[in-house]
Write a protein that holds these residues in place. Structure first.
Motif, PDB file in Angstrom:
ATOM      1  N   ASN A  27      68.157  28.463  34.521  1.00  0.00           N
ATOM      2  CA  ASN A  27      69.237  28.321  35.070  1.00  0.00           C
ATOM      3  C   ASN A  27      70.003  27.007  34.288  1.00  0.00           C
ATOM      4  N   PHE A  43      70.545  28.842  39.717  1.00  0.00           N
ATOM      5  CA  PHE A  43      69.257  28.312  40.123  1.00  0.00           C
ATOM      6  C   PHE A  43      68.647  29.022  41.346  1.00  0.00           C
ATOM      7  N   GLN A  44      69.715  29.598  42.223  1.00  0.00           N
ATOM      8  CA  GLN A  44      69.086  30.056  43.657  1.00  0.00           C
ATOM      9  C   GLN A  44      68.718  31.583  43.099  1.00  0.00           C
ATOM     10  N   ASN A  85      65.139  30.910  42.162  1.00  0.00           N
ATOM     11  CA  ASN A  85      64.504  29.517  42.798  1.00  0.00           C
ATOM     12  C   ASN A  85      63.965  28.453  41.551  1.00  0.00           C
ATOM     13  N   GLY A  95      74.797  26.752  40.549  1.00  0.00           N
ATOM     14  CA  GLY A  95      73.933  26.919  41.460  1.00  0.00           C
ATOM     15  C   GLY A  95      73.353  28.309  41.847  1.00  0.00           C
ATOM     16  N   MET A  96      74.390  29.185  41.546  1.00  0.00           N
ATOM     17  CA  MET A  96      73.826  30.679  41.789  1.00  0.00           C
ATOM     18  C   MET A  96      72.504  31.078  40.796  1.00  0.00           C
TER      19      MET A  96
END
Length: 438
Positions: free
Chosen positions: A360, A171-172, A175, A168-169
């Motif tokens: 990601n 991806f974040q 973005n 998830g990180m």
């Protein structure tokens, strides 16, 4: 009538088979021979399947085997660390997601952050990116180790959480964007036409490796004589030296048989002002393969010649006894996971450089392949048993299966079914082997 004082089966001990005498003399592991046999079966099986059913056997070609070695590098590097994790009765499910977040951090540094301060194409950018990636990997691994050792959270839960958090990180961090292209010098670490060392340097590497094999055999024999251990027969020493050097020189011949593509030759010709289109210029060994070899040698030395390695096996054999013997098992666990994170950072450098981008999704399912490589290579999930060379060979077996299935047209769903089945079979074989060894 048989002598009751004579143990049953003594005749078998007095007259062992030729294979048993050979294995005893050379001290070769039967599981290692089995893995090599399985690897050759996979290679020839896929090649002849292509010959018979697809009218083109493409597996046993210099091009495919060269690409196979590059594809194995990142998984092999992580598998050497997974051996230590599994030996100590832990598991790490987060390595694939760690590759994604580390790769994204290095990509952002190269494409968006460092150029603002150093200028686009500055020589320090790839160096700083690699250092950051390795440091980030070691820090994440140390965090996992601290949670496992000092907060007594099971490694399965910690790394399962890491699998989701770090993905998830990744991806974040951007973005969901793909960061590309990366620095030109950084790309060399991923292999490719420019990320290889050429024919001459490959022969030099092969010669040095052969000298290393001979020196290792000589040193082992000298130490055995020094401490009064039994010595291998000279014919066994000669056999091991011959086979080892033959495999190394065969690898050199293989990588030198794969020429640079004509498009690259034209580009090189324009840069040098010469016509290179009709010349045969070899790739030689790819840089990721040399990184894997260096990691394998370093990890083997760590596990067989240092106190750290002895402590790892002691903890895996009996954690309670190791603690009573004075080993700081918590600190060792933290260091093992930090080392696993460092190796994951190296693998992330190779994977992102080879892809020439940071996404990601980088490293998706790599945790499965790394664990499977370690287990196929003889690392026992019960702990206390495993070798570095076995894990690297297991990674080669795993990647050979994936590469072969791609060549013959199997879709991704079948590939996953095969990989999962191979993992289950490998654990079953390990269980049978341990029961017979008792």
């Amino acid at each position: 009538m048989s002598d009751p004082a004579k143990p049953q089966g003594a005749a078998k001990v007095e007259n062992p088979s030729a294979l048993s005498r050979f294995l005893t003399a050379t001290e070769l592991d039967i599981r290692l021979i089995g893995m090599i046999g399985a690897l050759l079966l996979i290679w020839f099986g896929f090649h002849f399947y292509g010959e018979i059913f697809l009218d083109q056997g493409r597996f046993l070609t210099p091009r495919n085997l060269w690409n196979l070695s590059v594809q194995t590098a990142s998984i092999g590097v992580m598998a050497t660390g997974m051996v230590l994790v599994i030996i100590t009765r832990n598991i790490d499910l987060s390595v694939g997601s760690m590759i994604g977040v580390i790769g994204m951090a290095m990509g952002l540094l190269q494409a968006e952050i460092l150029p603002q301060y150093l200028g686009l194409g500055h020589w320090a950018i790839p160096i700083l990116a690699v250092i950051t990636g390795l440091a980030l990997g070691a820090a994440i691994g140390a965090l996992h180790g601290w949670l496992i050792a000092y907060r007594e959270i099971p490694s399965f839960i910690v790394t399962l959480g890491g699998l989701m958090v770090w993905r998830g990180m990744a991806f974040q961090a951007a973005n969901g964007r793909t960061i590309s292209p990366l620095d030109e010098k950084f790309k060399l670490l991923g292999g490719g036409p420019y990320g290889s060392i050429g024919a001459s340097a490959s022969w030099i590497f092969g010669a040095v490796a052969c000298v290393g094999v001979l020196a290792l055999l000589y040193n082992n024999r000298k130490n055995s004589r020094r401490f009064g251990f039994s010595l291998r027969p000279m014919w066994a020493e000669g056999f091991l030296a011959t086979v080892g050097c033959a495999m190394i020189l065969g690898a050199v011949l293989l990588v030198n048989a794969y020429p640079l593509p004509k498009g690259i030759l034209k580009q090189m010709g324009r840069e040098s002002g010469e016509d290179l289109t009709d010349q045969f210029i070899s790739h030689g060994f790819a840089i990721p393969v040399l990184i894997l070899v260096a990691v394998g040698v370093a990890m083997t030395f760590l596990m067989t010649r240092t106190r750290f390695g002895r402590y790892v096996y002691a903890i895996g054999g009996n954690p309670e006894a190791a603690a009573l013997a004075g080993i700081n098992t918590r600190w060792m666990t933290l260091k093992i996971f930090a080392l696993m994170g460092l190796l994951t950072g190296i693998a992330s450098v190779i994977a992102s450089a080879r892809l020439n981008s940071a996404t990601n999704a980088l490293g998706t399912l790599d945790e499965l392949y790394v664990i499977a490589a370690a287990v196929i290579g003889g690392t026992s999930l019960a702990g206390g048993m495993g070798t570095i060379y076995g894990a690297i060979l297991g990674a080669l077996v795993m990647q050979s299966l994936l590469s072969g299935m791609v060549l013959i047209g199997f879709d991704s769903s079948i590939q996953r079914m095969v990989v999962g089945s191979v993992l289950v079979i490998a654990v079953w074989i390990d269980t049978v082997y341990r029961k017979r060894a008792k």
